[in-house]
Motif scaffolding. Structure first.
Motif, mmCIF file in Angstrom:
data_model
loop_
_atom_site.group_PDB
_atom_site.id
_atom_site.type_symbol
_atom_site.label_atom_id
_atom_site.label_comp_id
_atom_site.label_asym_id
_atom_site.label_seq_id
_atom_site.Cartn_x
_atom_site.Cartn_y
_atom_site.Cartn_z
ATOM 1 N N ALA A 101 0.833 -1.212 0.000
ATOM 2 C CA ALA A 101 0.000 0.000 0.000
ATOM 3 C C ALA A 101 0.867 1.261 0.000
ATOM 4 O O ALA A 101 0.568 2.227 -0.703
ATOM 5 N N GLU A 102 1.950 1.240 0.773
ATOM 6 C CA GLU A 102 2.860 2.399 0.811
ATOM 7 C C GLU A 102 3.545 2.606 -0.540
ATOM 8 O O GLU A 102 3.706 3.740 -0.995
ATOM 9 N N ARG A 103 3.930 1.511 -1.191
ATOM 10 C CA ARG A 103 4.571 1.605 -2.503
ATOM 11 C C ARG A 103 3.620 2.194 -3.533
ATOM 12 O O ARG A 103 4.003 3.057 -4.319
ATOM 13 N N LEU A 104 2.389 1.705 -3.521
ATOM 14 C CA LEU A 104 1.402 2.195 -4.484
ATOM 15 C C LEU A 104 1.136 3.680 -4.271
ATOM 16 O O LEU A 104 1.062 4.454 -5.230
ATOM 17 N N ALA A 105 1.000 4.102 -3.018
ATOM 18 C CA ALA A 105 0.760 5.518 -2.712
ATOM 19 C C ALA A 105 1.971 6.370 -3.073
ATOM 20 O O ALA A 105 1.828 7.491 -3.566
ATOM 21 N N ASP A 106 3.156 5.836 -2.816
ATOM 22 C CA ASP A 106 4.404 6.559 -3.093
ATOM 23 C C ASP A 106 4.582 6.885 -4.576
ATOM 24 O O ASP A 106 5.148 7.911 -4.926
ATOM 25 N N MET A 107 4.113 6.006 -5.432
ATOM 26 C CA MET A 107 4.345 6.161 -6.864
ATOM 27 C C MET A 107 3.375 7.127 -7.537
ATOM 28 O O MET A 107 3.601 7.535 -8.672
ATOM 29 N N LYS A 108 2.309 7.494 -6.843
ATOM 30 C CA LYS A 108 1.370 8.466 -7.421
ATOM 31 C C LYS A 108 2.128 9.762 -7.692
ATOM 32 O O LYS A 108 2.737 10.332 -6.800
ATOM 33 N N HIS A 109 2.139 10.196 -8.911
ATOM 34 C CA HIS A 109 2.770 11.447 -9.334
ATOM 35 C C HIS A 109 4.277 11.481 -9.077
ATOM 36 O O HIS A 109 4.845 12.539 -8.899
ATOM 37 N N ALA A 110 4.907 10.307 -9.049
ATOM 38 C CA ALA A 110 6.358 10.239 -8.827
ATOM 39 C C ALA A 110 7.150 10.512 -10.106
ATOM 40 O O ALA A 110 8.348 10.752 -10.039
ATOM 41 N N PHE A 111 6.465 10.504 -11.264
ATOM 42 C CA PHE A 111 7.151 10.699 -12.536
ATOM 43 C C PHE A 111 6.449 11.763 -13.357
ATOM 44 O O PHE A 111 5.249 11.972 -13.237
ATOM 45 N N SER A 152 3.989 -0.929 -9.296
ATOM 46 C CA SER A 152 3.554 0.462 -9.142
ATOM 47 C C SER A 152 4.477 1.432 -9.883
ATOM 48 O O SER A 152 4.003 2.418 -10.451
ATOM 49 N N THR A 153 5.762 1.168 -9.919
ATOM 50 C CA THR A 153 6.692 2.035 -10.643
ATOM 51 C C THR A 153 6.414 1.984 -12.142
ATOM 52 O O THR A 153 6.293 3.022 -12.799
ATOM 53 N N ILE A 154 6.269 0.773 -12.667
ATOM 54 C CA ILE A 154 6.005 0.606 -14.099
ATOM 55 C C ILE A 154 4.675 1.269 -14.470
ATOM 56 O O ILE A 154 4.583 1.974 -15.478
ATOM 57 N N ARG A 155 3.637 1.054 -13.657
ATOM 58 C CA ARG A 155 2.331 1.659 -13.944
ATOM 59 C C ARG A 155 2.407 3.179 -13.948
ATOM 60 O O ARG A 155 1.842 3.839 -14.821
ATOM 61 N N ALA A 156 3.109 3.739 -12.982
ATOM 62 C CA ALA A 156 3.229 5.200 -12.903
ATOM 63 C C ALA A 156 3.993 5.740 -14.115
ATOM 64 O O ALA A 156 3.611 6.767 -14.693
ATOM 65 N N CYS A 157 5.048 5.057 -14.515
ATOM 66 C CA CYS A 157 5.809 5.477 -15.702
ATOM 67 C C CYS A 157 4.941 5.358 -16.956
ATOM 68 O O CYS A 157 4.940 6.257 -17.807
ATOM 69 N N ALA A 158 4.215 4.261 -17.079
ATOM 70 C CA ALA A 158 3.370 4.035 -18.257
ATOM 71 C C ALA A 158 2.295 5.116 -18.379
ATOM 72 O O ALA A 158 2.036 5.617 -19.484
ATOM 73 N N GLU A 159 1.683 5.495 -17.275
ATOM 74 C CA GLU A 159 0.662 6.550 -17.306
ATOM 75 C C GLU A 159 1.253 7.859 -17.834
ATOM 76 O O GLU A 159 0.636 8.539 -18.661
ATOM 77 N N THR A 160 2.438 8.191 -17.373
ATOM 78 C CA THR A 160 3.086 9.425 -17.813
ATOM 79 C C THR A 160 3.444 9.366 -19.297
ATOM 80 O O THR A 160 3.265 10.341 -20.030
ATOM 81 N N ILE A 161 3.927 8.221 -19.757
ATOM 82 C CA ILE A 161 4.272 8.073 -21.178
ATOM 83 C C ILE A 161 3.014 8.155 -22.042
ATOM 84 O O ILE A 161 3.023 8.794 -23.102
ATOM 85 N N HIS A 162 1.928 7.532 -21.595
ATOM 86 C CA HIS A 162 0.662 7.620 -22.344
ATOM 87 C C HIS A 162 0.217 9.079 -22.482
ATOM 88 O O HIS A 162 -0.206 9.515 -23.561
ATOM 89 N N ILE A 174 2.598 0.123 -24.131
ATOM 90 C CA ILE A 174 3.703 0.121 -23.180
ATOM 91 C C ILE A 174 3.941 -1.295 -22.663
ATOM 92 O O ILE A 174 3.007 -1.973 -22.233
ATOM 93 N N TYR A 175 5.186 -1.698 -22.668
ATOM 94 C CA TYR A 175 5.624 -2.979 -22.128
ATOM 95 C C TYR A 175 6.720 -2.686 -21.119
ATOM 96 O O TYR A 175 7.230 -1.567 -21.054
ATOM 97 N N SER A 176 7.095 -3.684 -20.348
ATOM 98 C CA SER A 176 8.212 -3.468 -19.426
ATOM 99 C C SER A 176 9.100 -4.705 -19.413
ATOM 100 O O SER A 176 8.631 -5.828 -19.607
ATOM 101 N N LEU A 177 10.362 -4.463 -19.195
ATOM 102 C CA LEU A 177 11.334 -5.511 -18.958
ATOM 103 C C LEU A 177 12.124 -5.126 -17.726
ATOM 104 O O LEU A 177 12.549 -3.988 -17.596
ATOM 105 N N THR A 178 12.269 -6.069 -16.836
ATOM 106 C CA THR A 178 13.055 -5.838 -15.633
ATOM 107 C C THR A 178 14.073 -6.953 -15.488
ATOM 108 O O THR A 178 13.877 -8.060 -15.995
ATOM 109 N N TRP A 179 15.129 -6.643 -14.790
ATOM 110 C CA TRP A 179 16.203 -7.598 -14.597
ATOM 111 C C TRP A 179 15.795 -8.689 -13.594
ATOM 112 O O TRP A 179 16.187 -9.819 -13.702
ATOM 113 N N ALA A 180 14.996 -8.296 -12.600
ATOM 114 C CA ALA A 180 14.609 -9.242 -11.554
ATOM 115 C C ALA A 180 13.191 -8.974 -11.092
ATOM 116 O O ALA A 180 12.621 -7.925 -11.347
#
Length: 182
Positions: A101-111, A152-162, A174-180
């Protein structure tokens, strides 16, 4: 490892389009800063890589952006351009110490869209020269990050790119690739 993940994504996208993964496409040079559009050949191909930005505090702590380094390698190997379309608007602290929950809230408007006029001009020039603003097919963008936890990070970035793509008269898948994955 990230290149193998890209190959899997490529095969999955090709299957969804009904294309054979044995087909070969030509790779035109596309190096950071020198955009050339890779045509929609027989095998699915991303148009652009966008690394997840780190805050100034994290950059000072580490001395580098790990997502940018991962994107650099994939960009060189696959000849897909990369562009830092995003900036982090505020330092969110280490997400690994927070609840979901904290991560999801933190990412709102982070990008936000990168305010650097040179970056925006480069992106617009690339869109125009490739005819992407008038094409009916959406821009194929991959967000690159080091670790996926809640998404949450990927979703926040994707919203901004859209939002950015829409403001420039085009659409994006939008797609994402992560190392881990954590």
């Amino acid at each position: 490892m990230l290149d193998r993940a890209y190959t899997v994504l490529q095969a999955e996208r090709g299957q969804l389009r009904g294309e054979g993964s044995r087909q070969i496409h030509s790779k035109l040079p596309a190096i950071k800063g020198k955009f050339k559009r890779i045509g929609r050949a027989s095998l699915w191909q991303a148009d652009l890589l966008v690394p997840v930005p780190v805050s100034d505090a994290r950059l000072a702590e580490r001395g580098f952006n790990q997502a940018e380094r991962l994107a650099d390698i994939l960009s060189r190997h696959r000849r897909i351009p990369q562009l830092p379309l995003l900036v982090r608007t505020h330092h969110t602290g280490k997400q690994s110490f927070k609840s979901r929950a904290e991560r999801l809230a933190d990412m709102k408007h982070a990008f936000a869209a990168n305010p650097d006029l040179a970056i925006r001009a480069e992106f617009v020039y690339w869109l125009e020269s490739a005819g992407l603003q008038t094409q009916s097919q959406p821009l194929q963008i991959i967000i690159i990050d080091d670790i996926y936890t809640t998404g949450s990070t990927i979703r926040a970035c994707a919203e901004t790119i859209h939002e950015l793509a829409g403001s420039l008269g085009c659409t994006a898948e939008i797609y994402s690739l992560t190392w881990a994955r954590s």
